[in-house]
Enzyme design. Sequence first.
Site, PDB file in Angstrom:
ATOM      1  N   GLY A  51      49.672 -12.877  -8.335  1.00 50.14           N
ATOM      2  CA  GLY A  51      48.391 -13.561  -8.475  1.00 50.14           C
ATOM      3  C   GLY A  51      48.023 -13.759  -9.932  1.00 50.14           C
ATOM      4  N   HIS A  52      49.013 -14.173 -10.721  1.00 49.93           N
ATOM      5  CA  HIS A  52      48.765 -14.411 -12.145  1.00 49.93           C
ATOM      6  C   HIS A  52      49.887 -15.270 -12.733  1.00 49.93           C
ATOM      7  CE1 HIS A  52      51.409 -10.818 -12.204  1.00 49.93           C
ATOM      8  NE2 HIS A  52      51.917 -11.400 -13.282  1.00 49.93           N
ATOM      9  N   ALA A  53      49.685 -15.667 -13.973  1.00 52.47           N
ATOM     10  CA  ALA A  53      50.707 -16.356 -14.768  1.00 52.47           C
ATOM     11  C   ALA A  53      50.724 -15.696 -16.137  1.00 52.47           C
ATOM     12  CB  ALA A  53      50.387 -17.843 -14.900  1.00 52.47           C
ATOM     13  N   ARG A  98      52.441 -17.052 -10.041  1.00 53.17           N
ATOM     14  CA  ARG A  98      53.258 -16.442  -9.000  1.00 53.17           C
ATOM     15  C   ARG A  98      52.434 -15.523  -8.122  1.00 53.17           C
ATOM     16  NH1 ARG A  98      55.510 -13.760 -13.429  1.00 53.17           N
ATOM     17  NH2 ARG A  98      55.093 -15.809 -14.251  1.00 53.17           N
ATOM     18  N   ILE A 123      47.055 -14.676 -17.278  1.00 48.78           N
ATOM     19  CA  ILE A 123      46.019 -15.559 -16.743  1.00 48.78           C
ATOM     20  C   ILE A 123      45.841 -15.114 -15.296  1.00 48.78           C
ATOM     21  CG2 ILE A 123      45.305 -17.919 -16.262  1.00 48.78           C
ATOM     22  CD1 ILE A 123      47.435 -18.813 -18.352  1.00 48.78           C
TER      23      ILE A 123
END
Length: 134
Positions: A51-53, A98, A123
Amino acid sequence: MTTNTDVQLIEIPKICDSRGNLSVIEGDTLPFVSKRVYYLYDVPSGSERGGHAHKEQQELLIAVSGSFDVVLKDGSFEKIITLNKPNIGLLIPTGIWRELENFSSGSVCLVLASDEFDEEDYIRDYRSFKLFKH
């Protein structure tokens, strides 16, 4: 800007032996020097991870045991890749969102990262990610 077409499946060299297989990550197997290794395990059924980049960091994800799905988003398109072989890694470059889901019982996700942990590189909000991409 990176897109989902920049994501790659990498075959990790496998040495087959009647006593069991061995896979090795060394030399130019990765396009970066791994500065951090971590793994996810005992993920409860129905839970999601990720749940981030990352702005700068690259990662290689490997299902060393079991299986899980990786949902990849580049701001325009989405694709899902199932990891279920310990000699196949998913190379995720910078700027790709992802989410990891559908973990099988006993699954283990090994991650090799191009840098040490830095919260500023993450992020964690999808709307902020979309702004970052444009």
